[in-house]
Design a protein around this motif. Structure first.
Motif, PDB file in Angstrom:
ATOM      1  N   ALA A 169      50.675  63.494 -83.345  1.00 12.48           N
ATOM      2  CA  ALA A 169      50.461  63.304 -81.988  1.00 12.48           C
ATOM      3  C   ALA A 169      49.742  62.288 -81.665  1.00 12.48           C
ATOM      4  O   ALA A 169      49.082  61.600 -82.281  1.00 12.48           O
ATOM      5  CB  ALA A 169      49.740  64.580 -81.219  1.00 12.48           C
TER       6      ALA A 169
ATOM      7  N   ASP B 275      49.158  69.210 -79.533  1.00 11.12           N
ATOM      8  CA  ASP B 275      50.427  68.317 -79.868  1.00 11.12           C
ATOM      9  C   ASP B 275      51.737  69.066 -79.758  1.00 11.12           C
ATOM     10  O   ASP B 275      51.672  70.346 -79.054  1.00 11.12           O
ATOM     11  CB  ASP B 275      50.238  67.978 -81.267  1.00 11.12           C
ATOM     12  CG  ASP B 275      50.123  69.270 -82.164  1.00 11.12           C
ATOM     13  OD1 ASP B 275      50.685  70.174 -81.923  1.00 11.12           O
ATOM     14  OD2 ASP B 275      49.777  68.901 -83.411  1.00 11.12           O
TER      15      ASP B 275
ATOM     16  N   CYS C 252      52.324  64.778 -76.799  1.00  9.16           N
ATOM     17  CA  CYS C 252      51.167  65.877 -76.635  1.00  9.16           C
ATOM     18  C   CYS C 252      51.494  66.760 -75.233  1.00  9.16           C
ATOM     19  O   CYS C 252      52.527  66.288 -74.354  1.00  9.16           O
ATOM     20  CB  CYS C 252      49.958  65.063 -76.475  1.00  9.16           C
ATOM     21  SG  CYS C 252      49.851  64.030 -75.070  1.00  9.16           S
TER      22      CYS C 252
END
Length: 367
Positions: free
Chosen positions: A28, A102, A53
């Protein structure tokens, strides 16, 4: 043969490097960028917040204002407009809120991101003119005086009241609020602080309240004259304090008569019931109150002010005339009764005098 072996070995090395590089790719990412590194005084620019994210991002700014105090990102980037101050630099900070994750819904705590944009201040310099034929070439050059740019910041940094709570919570970019107050509230204290010390504020201090809705306006005027108004709608509970029974129903006497016209031929007076002062309408013959029933329907009710009892909700013109006629008839009957009694007493007195005179003459004859 050796050439083939060397080529094969090189391909294996490249494959291993690609594998290792692919394994180090971050699952992420969270970034924030600005559309520029420099901006004019009181100018605007945009920032982009987001990445691979998911979650809410809270935004804060120093020496400027934001078009939004937070954004929601979902594997994308959101843009927010920033208005700069008049000098120095603008710093915007983005902080992921609790629950940030994430793309695979794993908890992700990347920390805050900041961008800094410099505010270009116009440098003051000097200008000179070429000497004319009538002017000496050694004449002194006069510096050009540059007028200082005035601030346009007309936002508040704080707004609060002494009683109740503002709804929603204060935000400099939100201009309308509500506050609910108890039925005995008579005044409220309004406090406000401006972001710019050079701005002026009007509408604060103690404000007298009436039942129902009260509109309070707090005006902020920036140094350059631009104005912003924050509005507070303070609602004072107008639930009745006095209830009277009428036909198995509780009728509350309405306290807020704002906008209610006084019926023709009546005058408004103050009447006390159970230590509470209420408004009644009186025409000299009978009185009325303005009441509300359990269904929220408001109407006039005729009241006996001596017993504090309701005995009619029909206040139509015909009914009022009937009530007045009944009062007049009752008054005439009382007068007739008084006259009859007076007449009877007079007759009795005359009869008594006649009888007494006759008795006196009879006694004289006997002697």
């Amino acid at each position: 043969m050796n050439l083939k072996r060397n080529v094969f070995l090189i391909l294996q090395i490249i494959l291993i490097m690609l594998t290792l590089w692919g394994g180090t790719v971050e699952a992420a990412n969270f970034r924030m960028t600005a559309s520029t590194t420099k901006v004019k005084p009181n100018g605007s620019f945009t920032i982009s917040v987001g990445g691979d994210c998911i979650g809410r991002v809270n935004l804060k700014v120093t020496n400027g204002t934001l078009s939004a105090s937070s954004v929601w990102v979902e594997q994308n980037y959101q843009k927010v407009t920033v208005k700069a101050g008049n000098s120095g630099s603008v710093v915007v900070t983005a902080t992921p809120a609790t629950g940030f994750s994430d793309a695979d819904a794993n908890e992700y705590k990347p920390g805050s991101r900041s961008v800094k944009v410099t505010i270009n201040s116009t440098s003051s310099g000097t200008t000179s003119t070429k000497p004319s034929t009538n002017q000496s070439t050694n004449s002194e050059k006069k510096p050009q005086i540059q007028e200082e740019q005035k601030s346009s910041n007309n936002l508040l940094s704080a707004l609060n009241v002494s009683n109740g709570n503002l709804e929603p919570n204060f935000d400099a970019n939100i201009s309308e609020y509500q506050v609910k107050l108890p039925k005995d509230a008579q005044s409220i204290l309004v406090n406000a602080t401006s972001q710019d010390k050079k701005a002026t504020i009007k509408g604060t201090g103690e404000v007298k309240l009436e039942l129902g809705e009260n509109k309070i306006e707090v005006a902020v005027t920036a140094e350059n004259g631009s104005k912003k108004v924050y509005t507070i709608k303070a609602y004072v509970d107008e639930t009745p304090q006095v209830y009277l029974k009428y036909k198995e129903e509780e009728i509350g006497i309405v306290r807020n008569l704002k906008g209610l016209a006084t019926p023709e031929g009546f005058s408004k007076k103050i009447h006390t019931i159970n230590e509470y002062q209420v408004d009644i309408f009186d025409n000299g013959n009978f009185s009325m109150i303005y009441g509300i029933n359990s269904q929220g329907i408001k109407n006039f009710y005729i009241i006996d002010v001596e017993k504090n009892e309701l005995y009619s909700s029909d206040t139509s013109t015909e009914c009022i005339k009937c009530e007045e006629l009944a009062k007049q008839v009752n008054n005439k009957q009382i007068i007739i009764y008084v006259l009859v009694v007076f007449l009877l007493f007079s007759i009795a007195g005359i009869i008594f005098l006649i009888f007494k005179l006759k008795k006196g003459k009879s006694n004289e004859k006997v002697h």
